[in-house]
Design an enzyme around this catalytic site. Structure first.
Site, PDB file in Angstrom:
ATOM      1  CB  THR A 168      -2.360  11.252   1.091  1.00 33.66           C
ATOM      2  OG1 THR A 168      -3.661  10.856   1.566  1.00 33.66           O
ATOM      3  CG2 THR A 168      -1.852  10.210   0.104  1.00 33.66           C
ATOM      4  NE  ARG A 207      -3.613   2.435   2.434  1.00 33.29           N
ATOM      5  CZ  ARG A 207      -4.237   2.945   3.490  1.00 33.29           C
ATOM      6  NH1 ARG A 207      -4.038   2.439   4.703  1.00 33.29           N
ATOM      7  NH2 ARG A 207      -5.050   3.978   3.354  1.00 33.29           N
ATOM      8  CG  HIS A 208      -0.994   4.846  -1.082  1.00 33.70           C
ATOM      9  ND1 HIS A 208      -1.238   5.739  -0.047  1.00 33.70           N
ATOM     10  CD2 HIS A 208      -2.202   4.361  -1.449  1.00 33.70           C
ATOM     11  CE1 HIS A 208      -2.537   5.797   0.194  1.00 33.70           C
ATOM     12  NE2 HIS A 208      -3.148   4.960  -0.643  1.00 33.70           N
ATOM     13  N   GLY A 209       2.266   5.134   0.757  1.00 32.39           N
ATOM     14  CA  GLY A 209       2.472   5.901   1.975  1.00 32.39           C
ATOM     15  C   GLY A 209       1.324   6.864   2.242  1.00 32.39           C
ATOM     16  NE  ARG A 239      -4.344   7.213  -2.796  1.00 32.31           N
ATOM     17  CZ  ARG A 239      -5.284   7.563  -3.660  1.00 32.31           C
ATOM     18  NH1 ARG A 239      -5.129   8.664  -4.405  1.00 32.31           N
ATOM     19  NH2 ARG A 239      -6.394   6.844  -3.792  1.00 32.31           N
ATOM     20  CD  GLU A 247      -8.791   2.111  -2.947  1.00 27.76           C
ATOM     21  OE1 GLU A 247      -9.206   1.049  -3.467  1.00 27.76           O
ATOM     22  OE2 GLU A 247      -8.268   2.166  -1.814  1.00 27.76           O
TER      23      GLU A 247
END
Length: 215
Positions: A12, A8-10, A58, A82
């Site tokens: 935001t 999963r992205h970092g 992201r 997403e």
């Protein structure tokens, strides 16, 4: 056997504010960049044959942080994006509840529904998730591949591949910059690990037992 590491992205600013993101192209904040670097360090011992990412910033920036240490290009695929939440984008769970009462109840009951009149259903995301992973496995039948994507997308992907009912409601959301490992062997999928990373209490955003948006 194909190994998939799904990251999963970092973080935001919308994660911090608990706002529904969907396919809004929200960038990583400073903490998110730091989390991406920590994930890259934690994955330093992994050999990847390829890195794929959602094109949303992201995710793609998180992927590039990892890719820099591997000397690999990042291959973007829109199918890794997403769930599209349409007019819910940017709203908090409380705001969405006013417009669509019962949304949380439907989620926890494991039922599918459309995320606003202009968004996607979980089943639609599951279809594209299964399709893109099928293409990746065909391209890397004996490889280890990193996929960088999103929280609810990953819940739906894992649920679909393992045949878990409930459109992701039985799985907690991956924390920011955390990952899971899936293996495809002799036509079957296996979940090896889930929600791996640097566990810190203040990193938990939008878990499945929280009213915060997961998408």
């Amino acid at each position: 056997m194909t190994r998939l590491i799904v990251l999963r992205h970092g973080e935001t600013l919308w994660n911090r504010d608990r706002r529904m993101q969907g396919q809004a192209d929200v960038e990583l904040n400073a903490r998110g960049i730091s989390q991406a670097r920590a994930a890259a360090a934690a994955l330093a011992g992994e050999h990847f044959d390829a890195i794929y990412s959602s094109p949303l910033k992201r995710a793609s920036v998180t992927a590039r942080v990892v890719a820099e240490s591997k000397g690999l290009p990042v291959r973007l695929d829109e199918r890794l994006g997403e769930i599209h939440v349409g007019s819910w984008s940017g709203r908090t769970a409380a705001e969405i509840h006013l417009e669509f009462p019962g949304q949380q109840e439907l989620y926890f009951a494991g039922r599918d529904y459309r995320r606003s009149s202009t968004g996607e259903t979980a089943a639609e995301v599951g279809d594209r998730a299964e399709a893109v992973v099928g293409d990746i496995v065909a391209a890397h039948p004996e490889g280890t591949v990193l996929l960088v994507s999103h929280g609810y997308f990953t819940q739906l992907l894992v649920s679909r591949l393992l045949g878990i009912e409930g459109f992701g409601n039985r799985l907690g959301t991956l924390r920011n910059a955390h990952w899971c490992e899936l293996r495809h062997d002799h036509g079957r999928w296996y979940l090896v690990t889930y929600n791996i990373g640097q566990d810190r209490p203040d990193d938990v955003i939008g878990t499945a037992d929280s009213p915060a948006p997961r998408e």
